[in-house]
Design an enzyme around this catalytic site. Structure first.
Site, PDB file in Angstrom:
ATOM      1  N   GLY A  99      14.032  28.063 -30.182  1.00 40.08           N
ATOM      2  CA  GLY A  99      14.097  26.681 -29.586  1.00 40.08           C
ATOM      3  C   GLY A  99      14.545  27.864 -27.637  1.00 40.08           C
ATOM      4  O   GLY A  99      14.053  28.842 -27.866  1.00 40.08           O
ATOM      5  N   GLY A 101      16.393  28.761 -26.208  1.00 41.00           N
ATOM      6  CA  GLY A 101      17.804  30.087 -25.893  1.00 41.00           C
ATOM      7  C   GLY A 101      17.611  30.226 -24.284  1.00 41.00           C
ATOM      8  O   GLY A 101      18.830  30.161 -24.367  1.00 41.00           O
ATOM      9  N   GLY A 134      20.597  33.925 -22.228  1.00 40.80           N
ATOM     10  CA  GLY A 134      20.570  32.322 -22.030  1.00 40.80           C
ATOM     11  C   GLY A 134      20.497  32.824 -20.168  1.00 40.80           C
ATOM     12  O   GLY A 134      19.569  32.058 -19.568  1.00 40.80           O
ATOM     13  N   ARG A 191       4.704  23.807 -27.892  1.00 35.72           N
ATOM     14  CA  ARG A 191       4.457  25.382 -28.451  1.00 35.72           C
ATOM     15  C   ARG A 191       3.684  24.678 -29.897  1.00 35.72           C
ATOM     16  O   ARG A 191       4.400  23.911 -30.779  1.00 35.72           O
ATOM     17  CB  ARG A 191       5.386  26.269 -28.544  1.00 35.72           C
ATOM     18  CG  ARG A 191       5.962  26.283 -27.229  1.00 35.72           C
ATOM     19  CD  ARG A 191       7.088  26.500 -27.208  1.00 35.72           C
ATOM     20  NE  ARG A 191       7.995  26.440 -26.091  1.00 35.72           N
ATOM     21  CZ  ARG A 191       7.915  27.385 -25.108  1.00 35.72           C
ATOM     22  NH1 ARG A 191       7.866  28.841 -25.658  1.00 35.72           N
ATOM     23  NH2 ARG A 191       8.503  27.546 -24.199  1.00 35.72           N
ATOM     24  N   ASP A 260       6.206  31.148 -31.381  1.00 30.39           N
ATOM     25  CA  ASP A 260       6.195  30.045 -30.340  1.00 30.39           C
ATOM     26  C   ASP A 260       6.203  30.841 -29.085  1.00 30.39           C
ATOM     27  O   ASP A 260       6.377  29.554 -27.489  1.00 30.39           O
ATOM     28  CB  ASP A 260       8.133  30.644 -30.643  1.00 30.39           C
ATOM     29  CG  ASP A 260       7.694  32.322 -30.525  1.00 30.39           C
ATOM     30  OD1 ASP A 260       7.353  32.552 -31.411  1.00 30.39           O
ATOM     31  OD2 ASP A 260       8.816  32.023 -29.536  1.00 30.39           O
ATOM     32  N   ASP A 270       5.068  31.542 -21.181  1.00 21.79           N
ATOM     33  CA  ASP A 270       6.103  32.933 -21.666  1.00 21.79           C
ATOM     34  C   ASP A 270       5.801  33.829 -21.481  1.00 21.79           C
ATOM     35  O   ASP A 270       4.852  35.169 -21.623  1.00 21.79           O
ATOM     36  CB  ASP A 270       6.132  32.521 -22.963  1.00 21.79           C
ATOM     37  CG  ASP A 270       7.258  31.708 -23.076  1.00 21.79           C
ATOM     38  OD1 ASP A 270       7.552  30.953 -22.363  1.00 21.79           O
ATOM     39  OD2 ASP A 270       7.969  31.093 -24.314  1.00 21.79           O
TER      40      ASP A 270
HETATM   41  P1  AMP Z   1      10.495  35.154 -25.812  1.00 17.47           P
HETATM   42  O1  AMP Z   1       9.592  36.084 -26.227  1.00 17.47           O
HETATM   43  O2  AMP Z   1      11.013  35.830 -24.504  1.00 17.47           O
HETATM   44  O3  AMP Z   1      10.024  34.142 -25.808  1.00 17.47           O
HETATM   45  O4  AMP Z   1      11.259  34.799 -26.714  1.00 17.47           O
HETATM   46  C1  AMP Z   1      12.168  34.635 -27.711  1.00 17.47           C
HETATM   47  C2  AMP Z   1      12.950  33.450 -28.502  1.00 17.47           C
HETATM   48  O5  AMP Z   1      14.472  34.314 -27.357  1.00 17.47           O
HETATM   49  C3  AMP Z   1      13.144  31.862 -27.350  1.00 17.47           C
HETATM   50  O6  AMP Z   1      13.588  31.058 -28.671  1.00 17.47           O
HETATM   51  C4  AMP Z   1      13.364  32.452 -26.662  1.00 17.47           C
HETATM   52  O7  AMP Z   1      14.378  31.303 -25.781  1.00 17.47           O
HETATM   53  C5  AMP Z   1      14.568  33.533 -26.612  1.00 17.47           C
HETATM   54  N1  AMP Z   1      15.862  34.044 -25.705  1.00 17.47           N
HETATM   55  C6  AMP Z   1      14.521  35.372 -24.763  1.00 17.47           C
HETATM   56  N2  AMP Z   1      15.734  35.616 -23.740  1.00 17.47           N
HETATM   57  C7  AMP Z   1      17.220  35.310 -24.179  1.00 17.47           C
HETATM   58  C8  AMP Z   1      17.785  35.418 -23.771  1.00 17.47           C
HETATM   59  N3  AMP Z   1      18.445  35.925 -22.658  1.00 17.47           N
HETATM   60  N4  AMP Z   1      19.477  34.993 -23.852  1.00 17.47           N
HETATM   61  C9  AMP Z   1      18.850  33.588 -24.677  1.00 17.47           C
HETATM   62  N5  AMP Z   1      17.835  33.488 -25.099  1.00 17.47           N
HETATM   63  C10 AMP Z   1      16.791  34.154 -25.402  1.00 17.47           C
HETATM   64 MG    MG Z   2       9.094  32.591 -26.146  1.00 19.87          MG
END
Ligand code: AMP
Ligand code: MG
Length: 500
Positions: A99, A101, A134, A191, A260, A270
């Site tokens: 989700g 995040g 976040g 996605r 995702d 992303d």
């Molecule tokens: P990503 O690989 O960056 O696309 O992230 C994978 C998952 O981790 C997604 O659900 C993002 O929202 C979550 N995410 C990545 N970095 C953070 C962060 N610093 N704080 C919260 N959620 C994160």
């Molecule tokens: Mg992502």
């Protein structure tokens, strides 16, 4: 909502009319919450090209109230901020619920070409943050901002970035960095993993609602198909095939092709540990966290296919559980779209009116791989070579200088010239077409890094220069010649990872 007249761009962000169709989906699709914002935000950069897409005068983004809005400190009128739920496969393994995040959807704004969703990335925790804070650091936000706009400049489908805002708020990664927020734009942030989420939950009703939502908003013509969900899967497979062909042709590596991070619209989405190929190596892994090399350059087209099969699996309940049919929907669309698009793009890069043939391409990749030729420079320099040369003429030096084995380089050039001779295209036309197909400028890691290092010192001029340069990647821009060069020695140690 009235579509802004592109002739008279909106002068203020308050003139943007927000709607949020995603917010009207049932409550289990999202969590409504406001972004957390940034203390004492400062504007780092804006994209005039992205602003134009929503009919916004770029100068409107530099107003003080716009800064508070871009930072997530102030919600625009009509916005219903939310974080969306999705799941996904990460590095080939089911990861369960993920989700948004660290993303908050503000809603959508109508532009001349259709609606654009606006989303803050890095504006604080959501119920989907898991262990994360976040936040997004300035470093990764600059990379996302620049690459979104660079891909658009290259004509490659991508989410966009309207602006980037920084602050002194400390964020802990391997070392302490500072927080930033990027205002992203996309026709949709749905996605593959958005569908996988409901399939895993066994919620077929939600799956159908999401499929209907995507079809009605983005592919309304598919309503007429005998089986709209099957047609959706075929369409997504085709768009993904075309996207991957464009990545491979330009030498782009995404770095984290988890399901995702795969857009249902076939957009690049992303931006994390991505990279553009410097010295060519088909096995190059640009993400330092990818120890098994799953997302290495040469493997990307297969990974996209694997991801599409994961999407097909998720859609099965809407396809009468017919596995064969779901697989066929992917296979019959993805491979042919990829092959056709890739052969056409490589033909164009080589100055051929016809698609590039297998033998010429095999020889080309062998040459590039054995000599670790700088990928972008090789094609750009090739673009201006003459179709005919006397034996041993020094005119081929710009390309041969990129090859350690000059004899092998010369042999491949002879092959290439026999293809050109077969087509007998007028020289000027062929060279002009090659120059339009082979960018001089891509967002090399070292170029992004130099903009990041300056920005961390509060100097944004380099970042603005990179942005301006990459908006016109096919044009000669003597003032930005430095951005077209292979990595300098200081860049040897640059590593990009999932840390962002
Ligand atoms: P990503 O690989 O960056 O696309 O992230 C994978 C998952 O981790 C997604 O659900 C993002 O929202 C979550 N995410 C990545 N970095 C953070 C962060 N610093 N704080 C919260 N959620 C994160
Ligand atoms: Mg992502």
């Amino acid at each position: 909502m009235n579509a802004p007249d592109p002739e008279f761009p909106l002068r203020s962000i308050d003139a943007l009319a927000f709607d949020n169709s995603f917010a009207r989906l049932p409550a289990r699709f999202h969590t409504r919450l406001a972004p957390w914002g940034l203390p004492e935000p400062r504007l780092v950069a804006t994209s005039a090209a992205a602003a134009a897409l929503i009919g916004l005068d770029p100068s409107a983004l530099t107003a003080p109230e716009a800064l508070q809005w871009l930072a997530g400190n102030r919600l625009p009128d009509g916005a219903e901020s939310l974080a969306a739920v999705y799941s996904g496969h990460q590095f080939g393994v089911w990861a369960g619920r993920l989700g948004d995040g660290r993303a908050h959807l503000a809603g959508e704004v109508r532009g001349a070409g259709g609606p654009w969703e606006l989303q803050w990335k890095g504006a604080g925790r959501t119920p989907y943050s898991r262990m994360g804070d976040g936040r997004a650091v300035l470093r990764s936000s600059i990379r996302e901002f620049l690459c979104s706009e660079a891909m658009a400049g290259l004509g490659i489908p991508s989410t966009r970035a309207l602006a980037i805002v920084g602050s002194d708020l400390p964020v802990q990664r391997e070392e302490t960095e500072t927080a930033a927020v990027v205002m992203r734009m996309s026709p949709s942030f749905v996605r593959f993993g958005s569908f996988e989420h409901w399939a895993a939950a066994g919620d077929v009703e939600a799956l159908q609602i999401l499929a209907d939502y995507v079809i009605d908003r983005h592919f309304p013509a598919l309503r007429e198909a005998p089986q709209p969900v099957e047609a959706l899967l075929q369409t997504v497979s085709r768009l993904t095939g075309e996207l991957l062909a464009q990545w491979q042709a330009v030498g782009f590596m995404h770095g984290v092709m988890n399901t995702d991070n795969m857009s249902i619209l076939g957009l690049t989405i992303d931006y994390g540990p991505f990279g553009f190929m410097d010295g060519f190596d088909g096995g190059h892994v640009c993400n330092h966290s990818d120890s098994a090399g799953r997302y290495r350059f040469s493997h990307q087209p297969q990974v996209a296919h694997w991801n599409l099969l994961a999407l097909a699996g998720a859609l099965l309940p809407l396809l009468d559980g017919d596995r064969e049919r779901a697989r066929a929907a992917v296979d019959e669309a993805y491979g042919p779209a990829y092959d056709e698009c890739f052969a056409r793009l490589m033909g164009a890069k080589l100055g051929l009116a016809a698609p590039a043939d297998e033998a010429l391409l095999t020889g080309l990749y062998l040459l590039l791989q054995r000599n670790r030729c700088d990928y972008t420079s090789f094609f750009r320099r090739l673009s201006v070579l003459p179709a005919q040369v006397e034996a041993g003429v020094a005119g081929d030096a710009p390309v041969l200088d990129l090859c350690i084995d000059r004899e092998a380089g010369a042999a491949w050039l002879r092959e290439w010239r026999t293809r050109l001779a077969g087509e007998a295209r007028p020289e000027r036309e062929r060279q002009a077409s090659m120059t339009r197909s082979n960018p001089k400028y891509v967002l090399r890691n070292w170029v992004a890094e130099s903009a990041i290092r300056a920005a961390r010192q509060g100097e944004f001029a380099e970042l603005h220069d990179v942005l301006h340069c990459l908006a016109r990647p096919f044009d000669e821009q003597p003032e930005f010649e430095r951005f077209a060069t292979p990595p300098p020695d200081w860049a040897d140690g640059i590593e990009v990872s999932c840390s962002s």
